[in-house]
Each structure stands twice: as structure tokens, then as C-alpha cells.
Design a protein around this motif. Structure first.
Motif, short mmCIF file in Angstrom:
data_model
loop_
_atom_site.label_atom_id
_atom_site.label_comp_id
_atom_site.label_asym_id
_atom_site.label_seq_id
_atom_site.Cartn_x
_atom_site.Cartn_y
_atom_site.Cartn_z
N VAL A 147 0.92 16.90 4.14
CA VAL A 147 0.27 16.87 2.81
C VAL A 147 -1.31 16.78 2.90
O VAL A 147 -1.73 16.25 3.67
N GLN A 148 -1.78 17.82 2.19
CA GLN A 148 -3.13 17.78 2.11
C GLN A 148 -3.76 17.48 0.61
O GLN A 148 -3.23 18.02 -0.38
N ASP A 149 -4.80 16.48 0.93
CA ASP A 149 -5.50 16.43 -0.60
C ASP A 149 -7.01 16.69 -0.43
O ASP A 149 -7.54 15.73 0.52
N GLY A 150 -7.58 17.94 -0.56
CA GLY A 150 -8.66 18.23 -0.33
C GLY A 150 -8.95 18.55 1.22
O GLY A 150 -8.37 19.24 1.78
N SER A 151 -10.02 17.84 1.84
CA SER A 151 -10.25 18.08 3.25
C SER A 151 -9.46 17.02 4.08
O SER A 151 -9.48 16.98 5.26
N THR A 152 -8.64 15.98 3.51
CA THR A 152 -7.90 15.15 4.09
C THR A 152 -6.42 15.40 4.09
O THR A 152 -5.64 15.92 3.26
N CYS A 153 -5.80 15.25 5.48
CA CYS A 153 -4.43 15.49 5.26
C CYS A 153 -3.51 14.46 6.10
O CYS A 153 -4.02 14.00 7.17
N TRP A 154 -2.25 14.51 5.98
CA TRP A 154 -1.39 13.38 6.63
C TRP A 154 -0.17 14.38 7.10
O TRP A 154 0.30 15.13 6.31
N SER A 155 0.34 13.88 8.38
CA SER A 155 1.75 14.51 8.61
C SER A 155 2.66 13.34 8.92
O SER A 155 2.35 12.35 9.20
N ARG A 156 4.16 13.79 8.76
CA ARG A 156 5.05 13.19 9.03
C ARG A 156 6.45 13.66 9.41
O ARG A 156 6.76 14.84 8.90
N ARG A 157 6.86 13.34 10.57
CA ARG A 157 8.15 13.90 11.31
C ARG A 157 9.31 13.23 10.42
O ARG A 157 9.41 12.30 9.93
N VAL A 158 10.60 14.13 10.38
CA VAL A 158 11.58 13.59 9.64
C VAL A 158 12.21 12.40 10.21
O VAL A 158 12.93 11.64 9.38
N ARG A 159 11.77 11.83 11.44
CA ARG A 159 12.39 10.60 11.97
C ARG A 159 11.20 9.45 11.74
O ARG A 159 11.56 8.36 12.00
N ASP A 160 9.91 9.66 11.39
CA ASP A 160 8.96 8.76 11.01
C ASP A 160 9.24 7.94 9.90
O ASP A 160 9.95 8.57 8.93
N ASP A 161 8.87 6.64 10.07
CA ASP A 161 8.68 5.98 8.80
C ASP A 161 7.62 6.08 7.81
O ASP A 161 7.53 5.60 6.66
#
Length: 251
Positions: free
Chosen positions: A14-28
Motif C-alpha cells: 500500500v502506497q500513500d505518497g512516498s510512504t509504503c507498507w507491505s503485508r504478506r497473506v500470513r502476516d498479522d
């Protein structure tokens, strides 16, 4: 906010401007990542999709669906693979029943399995035996239908391959249209013995928003589908009962 995800990788970014976060399907939860990390998160995946999401939670739900679809397809391929380990095939059959509880997963798999005939090395009989052993009714029924429709699948694929390149504006247009036709279920619709309303289906395909860039789409689809519009229709259950009664009365 936008999101990039892959069911094959089981990852959403997920990207919002220059910041992004990732999540794998098994992650909480999501974890912050760098923009330069994105190519590595999706390395060798060819099912990347970009979605406009209102929230990270919504993007993750889309990922879960796409991962379920891809997982179901991979398990079916293992189940049909005569060279796969017996335990792997057994586990694939067992895992499919839960995944196929989602009709969208069944649809995803069928659209892709109906795009090409089964290869000669596919062990359909063995796959059915594993399904019976694990009481996988949904997977068994799907494979029975796939088996019964193989002749139609061959005919639809061969007719597509024979479509003249002159019907397409560029050399790559046919490949692009084929990919859309697979994903949207055109091959499945033409090949399936359940397709009794092909005329209506073709009208829907022509108006599909994904085909707006293909100026010759109506003519291409009609030429491709024409041989299958006259395919003998299977009798309904009521018609089968009537034929059975007529036969017994004659005896």
C-alpha cells in the motif's frame, strides 16, 4: 492511496505518497517498506494488479481473494501431475475442498483450465481417485466436467489459433485479447457443455469494458464463436425424463 498486489507472491503493498507498507497473506499486520523493495517483493510474478483502495484493510481483502484463487490453481495442477509425489497430490486434493468453497476460486481455475486441452501427461484418473479418497466432492465434480468437455476445449482452442492475423491491428493484439479472453471466461463459455445461451454470452463479451480498445472485437468474437453456436444442446433434466418414459412405454 493505491495498492499493488500479487496472489502468486501473496503480498500487497500500500502506497500513500512516498510512504509504503507491505503485508504478506500470513502476516498479522503491515510493515513499513521502501519503494526500492517493491520489485523484490514481486520478483518473477506475472499476476501483478493495481487497485485503488480506501484502506489497507480493503487492499488486504483483495489480496486474500487473489491468493486463494492462485493457490487453488496450483493445487489442481499438482493434483493432475503424474510426476508429483503421492503425498503432495493427496494433500492437494485435501486442500482444494476448502478453497473451492468459494465459487470465485472455482471460476478462476475453470477459466484457466478451459483455455488449453489437458497435456498428455496429465493424470486425470489418478486425480479423481485422490478426490474420492479425500471425499473432495467439489474438486471431483469439477474434474469430471473438465474431462467431459475436453473435446470442446480442443475445438475452441484450435479455432482460436487459426484466426487470421489480419483480423488484428498489431502482432501483439491477438496475444493481449487471448489473455483477456482467458481471464474473463470466454474460452470456458465456448467450451463448457453448460453453455446453452451462447448468443447472449457473446453480446456480453463484446460489451466487456476490457475490450473497448479492440476496434474489431465484435467481428473477431463472432468469427471465433460461429462454429459453436450450432453445437447440439444437451437435453434438460425434464427432457431426459420424458425420453426415458417414452423408451419404457415403448417396451
Amino acid at each position: 492511496m493505491k495498492a499493488i498486489l500479487s496472489g502468486q507472491a501473496g503480498v500487497v503493498v500500500v502506497q500513500d505518497g512516498s510512504t509504503c507498507w507491505s503485508r504478506r497473506v500470513r502476516d498479522d499486520q503491515y510493515n513499513e517498506c521502501r519503494l526500492e523493495d517493491i520489485p523484490f517483493l514481486f520478483a518473477d510474478c506475472y499476476d501483478l494488479m493495481s487497485v485503488a483502495s480506501t484502506s489497507p484493510a480493503q487492499a488486504f481483502r483483495v489480496l486474500e481473494n487473489e491468493w486463494t484463487h492462485d493457490r487453488a490453481l496450483q493445487l489442481v495442477l499438482i493434483l493432475l501431475d503424474s510426476d508429483a509425489h503421492l503425498r503432495a497430490r493427496n494433500m492437494a486434493a485435501s486442500g482444494l475442498e476448502k478453497l473451492f468453497s468459494k465459487e470465485t476460486a472455482q471460476q478462476f481455475v475453470l477459466h484457466r483450465l478451459y483455455a488449453y486441452p489437458l497435456p498428455k501427461g496429465a493424470d486425470l484418473i489418478g486425480a479423481l481417485e485422490f478426490c474420492a479418497r479425500e471425499s473432495c466432492r467439489i474438486a471431483r465434480d469439477l474434474l469430471f466436467t473438465l474431462r467431459d468437455d475436453q473435446q470442446n476445449i480442443v475445438a475452441v482452442r484450435e479455432h482460436w489459433n487459426r484466426l487470421s492475423p489480419e483480423l488484428f491491428s498489431t502482432s501483439s493484439e491477438k496475444s493481449l485479447l487471448e489473455q483477456i479472453a482467458i481471464e474473463e471466461g470466454f474460452f470456458y463459455g465456448l467450451s463448457s457443455s453448460k453453455s446453452r445461451l451462447l448468443g447472449e454470452m457473446i453480446s456480453q463479451w463484446v460489451s466487456n469494458p476490457r475490450l473497448r480498445g479492440f476496434g474489431n472485437r465484435k467481428y473477431i468474437i463472432e468469427i471465433w464463436a460461429k462454429p459453436f453456436l450450432s453445437r447440439p444442446k444437451e437435453p434438460t433434466r425434464e427432457q431426459q425424463l420424458d425420453l426415458f418414459k417414452e423408451g419404457t412405454q415403448g417396451n
